[in-house]
Design a protein around this motif. Structure first.
Motif, PDB file in Angstrom:
ATOM      1  N   GLU A   1     110.615 -39.340 100.623  1.00 20.87           N
ATOM      2  CA  GLU A   1     110.440 -40.560  99.831  1.00 20.87           C
ATOM      3  C   GLU A   1     110.026 -41.744 100.702  1.00 20.87           C
ATOM      4  N   LEU A   2     110.469 -41.750 101.948  1.00 20.56           N
ATOM      5  CA  LEU A   2     110.138 -42.851 102.859  1.00 20.56           C
ATOM      6  C   LEU A   2     108.717 -42.760 103.410  1.00 20.56           C
ATOM      7  N   SER A   3     108.105 -41.597 103.295  1.00 20.59           N
ATOM      8  CA  SER A   3     106.841 -41.326 103.975  1.00 20.59           C
ATOM      9  C   SER A   3     105.629 -41.816 103.192  1.00 20.59           C
ATOM     10  N   ASP A   4     104.551 -42.039 103.943  1.00 20.01           N
ATOM     11  CA  ASP A   4     103.271 -42.343 103.294  1.00 20.01           C
ATOM     12  C   ASP A   4     102.690 -41.095 102.649  1.00 20.01           C
ATOM     13  N   VAL A   5     102.920 -39.968 103.282  1.00 21.06           N
ATOM     14  CA  VAL A   5     102.472 -38.697 102.722  1.00 21.06           C
ATOM     15  C   VAL A   5     103.461 -37.613 103.141  1.00 21.06           C
ATOM     16  N   HIS A   6     103.728 -36.698 102.236  1.00 24.83           N
ATOM     17  CA  HIS A   6     104.677 -35.614 102.504  1.00 24.83           C
ATOM     18  C   HIS A   6     103.954 -34.276 102.446  1.00 24.83           C
ATOM     19  N   VAL A   7     104.103 -33.478 103.505  1.00 23.58           N
ATOM     20  CA  VAL A   7     103.559 -32.117 103.543  1.00 23.58           C
ATOM     21  C   VAL A   7     104.731 -31.161 103.400  1.00 23.58           C
ATOM     22  N   CYS A   8     104.709 -30.381 102.342  1.00 21.36           N
ATOM     23  CA  CYS A   8     105.843 -29.498 102.058  1.00 21.36           C
ATOM     24  C   CYS A   8     105.770 -28.228 102.907  1.00 21.36           C
ATOM     25  N   ILE A   9     106.929 -27.813 103.414  1.00 24.18           N
ATOM     26  CA  ILE A   9     107.027 -26.583 104.220  1.00 24.18           C
ATOM     27  C   ILE A   9     108.170 -25.706 103.693  1.00 24.18           C
ATOM     28  N   ALA A  10     108.445 -25.804 102.391  1.00 19.57           N
ATOM     29  CA  ALA A  10     109.571 -25.079 101.799  1.00 19.57           C
ATOM     30  C   ALA A  10     109.376 -23.570 101.893  1.00 19.57           C
ATOM     31  N   VAL A  11     110.470 -22.851 102.127  1.00 21.23           N
ATOM     32  CA  VAL A  11     110.450 -21.386 102.158  1.00 21.23           C
ATOM     33  C   VAL A  11     111.489 -20.864 101.175  1.00 21.23           C
ATOM     34  N   GLU A  12     111.274 -19.633 100.722  1.00 23.66           N
ATOM     35  CA  GLU A  12     112.192 -19.035  99.751  1.00 23.66           C
ATOM     36  C   GLU A  12     113.547 -18.724 100.383  1.00 23.66           C
ATOM     37  N   GLN A  13     113.525 -18.227 101.601  1.00 22.75           N
ATOM     38  CA  GLN A  13     114.774 -17.894 102.281  1.00 22.75           C
ATOM     39  C   GLN A  13     114.568 -17.836 103.780  1.00 22.75           C
ATOM     40  N   GLU A  14     115.658 -18.056 104.509  1.00 25.53           N
ATOM     41  CA  GLU A  14     115.627 -17.875 105.949  1.00 25.53           C
ATOM     42  C   GLU A  14     115.748 -16.387 106.256  1.00 25.53           C
ATOM     43  N   ALA A  15     115.183 -15.970 107.371  1.00 30.08           N
ATOM     44  CA  ALA A  15     115.296 -14.566 107.763  1.00 30.08           C
ATOM     45  C   ALA A  15     116.687 -14.240 108.278  1.00 30.08           C
ATOM     46  N   CYS A  16     117.419 -15.274 108.689  1.00 34.73           N
ATOM     47  CA  CYS A  16     118.805 -15.079 109.100  1.00 34.73           C
ATOM     48  C   CYS A  16     119.625 -14.626 107.894  1.00 34.73           C
ATOM     49  N   PRO A  17     120.351 -13.498 107.970  1.00 33.50           N
ATOM     50  CA  PRO A  17     121.106 -12.987 106.816  1.00 33.50           C
ATOM     51  C   PRO A  17     122.200 -13.942 106.368  1.00 33.50           C
ATOM     52  N   LEU A  18     122.643 -14.839 107.258  1.00 33.96           N
ATOM     53  CA  LEU A  18     123.649 -15.828 106.889  1.00 33.96           C
ATOM     54  C   LEU A  18     123.023 -17.034 106.207  1.00 33.96           C
ATOM     55  N   GLY A  19     121.694 -17.128 106.294  1.00 32.82           N
ATOM     56  CA  GLY A  19     121.007 -18.266 105.712  1.00 32.82           C
ATOM     57  C   GLY A  19     121.251 -19.548 106.471  1.00 32.82           C
ATOM     58  N   LEU A  20     121.636 -19.420 107.744  1.00 30.94           N
ATOM     59  CA  LEU A  20     122.015 -20.598 108.526  1.00 30.94           C
ATOM     60  C   LEU A  20     121.027 -20.907 109.652  1.00 30.94           C
ATOM     61  N   ALA A  21     120.694 -19.926 110.456  1.00 34.08           N
ATOM     62  CA  ALA A  21     119.802 -20.166 111.592  1.00 34.08           C
ATOM     63  C   ALA A  21     118.380 -20.424 111.105  1.00 34.08           C
ATOM     64  N   PRO A  22     117.756 -21.523 111.532  1.00 29.50           N
ATOM     65  CA  PRO A  22     116.361 -21.788 111.151  1.00 29.50           C
ATOM     66  C   PRO A  22     115.454 -20.679 111.676  1.00 29.50           C
ATOM     67  N   THR A  23     114.841 -19.961 110.802  1.00 28.38           N
ATOM     68  CA  THR A  23     113.962 -18.850 111.188  1.00 28.38           C
ATOM     69  C   THR A  23     112.653 -18.939 110.404  1.00 28.38           C
ATOM     70  N   SER A  24     112.692 -18.588 109.136  1.00 33.88           N
ATOM     71  CA  SER A  24     111.484 -18.697 108.310  1.00 33.88           C
ATOM     72  C   SER A  24     110.989 -20.136 108.254  1.00 33.88           C
ATOM     73  N   SER A  25     111.914 -21.083 108.178  1.00 36.25           N
ATOM     74  CA  SER A  25     111.521 -22.491 108.039  1.00 36.25           C
ATOM     75  C   SER A  25     110.816 -23.003 109.292  1.00 36.25           C
ATOM     76  N   THR A  26     111.295 -22.599 110.474  1.00 38.40           N
ATOM     77  CA  THR A  26     110.634 -23.058 111.693  1.00 38.40           C
ATOM     78  C   THR A  26     109.273 -22.390 111.871  1.00 38.40           C
ATOM     79  N   THR A  27     109.194 -21.113 111.471  1.00 36.60           N
ATOM     80  CA  THR A  27     107.898 -20.429 111.533  1.00 36.60           C
ATOM     81  C   THR A  27     106.896 -21.105 110.612  1.00 36.60           C
ATOM     82  N   ALA A  28     107.337 -21.433 109.404  1.00 31.69           N
ATOM     83  CA  ALA A  28     106.459 -22.105 108.437  1.00 31.69           C
ATOM     84  C   ALA A  28     106.009 -23.466 108.966  1.00 31.69           C
TER      85      ALA A  28
END
Length: 331
Positions: free
Chosen positions: A141-168
């Motif tokens: 909301e604060l930005s002039d432009v927002h580029v979305c990098i949303a992912v369906e799920q992290e590759a970490c089975p706990l859903g905690l460690a940034p994996t898919s999101s950092t790759t994206a």
């Protein structure tokens, strides 16, 4: 922490777990295509019009990815560097000028260290591009432009460690950098100027005239000399070949160690036979301003070990062989 005996996990299970990670992250990258929208184009336009530098900020794993994105931008024609948001709050914010564009990375869009400096960036009139996984986040909301990098799920089975999101995030950063590279008309020569070290720089910066033997070091004989005279020239210059020129000095043939081995079986008199009778006519040549790497490819494709360098009129300018390219680090 729950104890786990690693001997209970089979090799097949390890491979299956690894494959699951690859599948999830592959799907995450494929999903980014839906975000190559007007916002992505606007972000590219802001960076292309930037009179200063692209300043990338991010915390934790996003910061590590941000550092790589900044490095990729810088090496492809967009001046950029990474600023740690924590350090920015303690003086490094002064590194950001009104001519810069800031790329702020936060998967949640709520990273405190990034949000604490975002209003100050905006207050300076600096354009702010955010990359988050939540278009409704505070940072977005604060930005002039927002580029979305949303992912369906992290590759970490706990859903905690940034994996898919950092790759994206990394892939989206590459998409920005390469889109800008194309828009700037950035060339291989431009790329070479920012990569002078290592084998990459040598392959992009070295030209044939940088590595060839020239002047008196070029093995050349007139077409009327005997084979024995040509062999003497080959021996003196040490390239395993000599060029043959016509009476005007243009290159008309080549004689190599391989040619010598072939004629020895033919009982040819080396002291009376003219080199023109046994030379290979119309040899493969190269121009002096061609990249050395292209010379290497030409030799590999034609399965030859040496080349003569000629100008537009066909006069020999020099010679080189595989050993010269090896010494120069082109191989």
């Amino acid at each position: 922490m729950t104890e786990h005996n690693p001997t209970t996990t089979s090799k097949q299970t390890f491979a299956a777990l690894g494959q699951r990670v690859i599948d999830i992250e592959t799907d995450a990258v494929r999903g980014l295509s839906r975000f190559l929208d007007e916002n992505f184009a606007t972000a590219c336009e802001l960076l292309l019009a930037c009179q200063g530098r692209a300043i990338v900020i991010g915390m934790g794993k996003s910061g590590h990815i941000g550092g790589k994105i900044a490095a990729t931008l810088a090496s492809t024609g967009t001046p950029a560097f990474f600023v740690h948001p924590g350090e920015a709050s303690h003086g490094d914010l002064g590194m950001i000028t009104e001519q810069d564009v800031v790329i702020a990375i936060s998967n949640s869009g709520e990273t405190a260290e990034v949000l604490s400096i975002a209003p100050l960036i905006k207050r300076r009139g600096v354009k702010l591009i955010s990359m988050t996984g939540n278009p409704r986040s505070t940072l977005a909301e604060l930005s002039d432009v927002h580029v979305c990098i949303a992912v369906e799920q992290e590759a970490c089975p706990l859903g905690l460690a940034p994996t898919s999101s950092t790759t994206a995030t990394l892939v989206m950063g590459d998409a920005l950098a390469v889109a800008l590279l194309h828009a700037r008309g950035f060339t291989a020569d431009d790329f070479a100027m920012s990569h002078p070290g290592g084998s990459l720089g040598r392959r992009l910066l070295l030209h044939i005239h940088d590595v060839m033997h020239a002047g008196e070091r070029t093995p050349l004989v007139n077409q009327h000399v005997t084979i024995s005279a040509a062999l003497l020239e080959m021996s003196r210059k040490g390239l395993g070949m000599t060029g043959i020129t016509d009476d005007q000095g243009r290159l008309v043939g080549i004689f190599t160690d391989g040619d010598l081995r072939r004629i020895l079986d033919q009982r040819i008199d080396l002291h009376t036979t003219a080199i023109a009778q046994v030379m290979t006519p119309n040899p493969i040549t190269i121009k002096p301003d061609v990249l050395a790497a292209q010379g290497l490819k030409l030799m590999e494709d034609r399965k030859i070990n040496g080349l003569f360098v000629v100008d537009e009129q066909g006069f020999a300018q020099g010679a080189l062989n595989m050993h010269d390219l090896l010494k120069a680090g082109v191989l």
